[in-house]
Design a protein around this motif. Structure first.
Motif, PDB file in Angstrom:
ATOM      1  N   ASP A  74       0.786  -1.228   0.000  1.00 30.44           N
ATOM      2  CA  ASP A  74       0.000   0.000   0.000  1.00 30.44           C
ATOM      3  C   ASP A  74       0.822   1.285   0.000  1.00 30.44           C
ATOM      4  N   TYR A 109       3.993   7.559  -1.671  1.00 30.95           N
ATOM      5  CA  TYR A 109       2.629   7.385  -2.165  1.00 30.95           C
ATOM      6  C   TYR A 109       1.919   6.336  -1.325  1.00 30.95           C
ATOM      7  N   LYS A 159      -1.700   3.931  -1.285  1.00 33.87           N
ATOM      8  CA  LYS A 159      -2.838   3.460  -2.069  1.00 33.87           C
ATOM      9  C   LYS A 159      -4.112   3.707  -1.268  1.00 33.87           C
ATOM     10  N   ASP A 190      -6.327   3.881  -5.790  1.00 38.30           N
ATOM     11  CA  ASP A 190      -5.548   4.919  -6.461  1.00 38.30           C
ATOM     12  C   ASP A 190      -4.319   5.250  -5.620  1.00 38.30           C
ATOM     13  N   TRP A 191      -3.241   5.602  -6.282  1.00 36.65           N
ATOM     14  CA  TRP A 191      -2.023   6.021  -5.599  1.00 36.65           C
ATOM     15  C   TRP A 191      -2.040   7.539  -5.434  1.00 36.65           C
TER      16      TRP A 191
END
Length: 126
Positions: A80, A107, A109, A113-114
């Motif tokens: 993630d 980043y 998740k 979406d990131w």
């Protein structure tokens, strides 16, 4: 790993376009709701509202209208999180280089979406 690099490059391109259009809200929407941004010479700003203030302040302080990141290393941190480390170049409207430096972006998740969770950047200027 090539797919991850392409994903990050795509996110960066979207951010560049928003930044150039002075769409600060668009830039902030690339961040998680609980994001942290750590610009040089400033306290950590929290959340998308903090990101908007930090990015607007950076643009104004340096006269920056375009921003480019050059990813030098991208890698996963579990399922993630992922990171992007590299350098940046910020230019004024007339094309002159207003600032250069280095960055690390983490980043996260969120809902498939990131999004940017943590962004820290440091100028090369003394």
């Amino acid at each position: 790993m090539a797919g991850l690099k392409a994903l990050i490059d795509g996110k960066n391109e979207k951010g560049f376009a928003c930044f150039k259009a002075n769409d600060i809200k668009g830039v902030a929407n690339l961040f998680t709701e609980d994001a942290k941004i750590m610009p040089p010479g400033s306290d950590t700003a929290h959340g998308r509202e903090g990101v908007e203030k930090a990015i607007s302040g950076y643009r104004a302080a340096h006269g920056v209208t375009t921003l480019k990141l050059k990813s030098e290393e991208v890698g996963p941190m579990g399922s993630d999180f992922t990171y992007d480390r590299g350098t940046y170049t910020a230019k004024a409207e007339d094309g002159t280089v207003a600032d250069t430096g280095k960055y690390v972006i983490i980043y996260k998740k969120v809902g498939g979406d990131w999004l940017i969770y943590i962004d820290i950047f440091n100028t090369n200027k003394a």
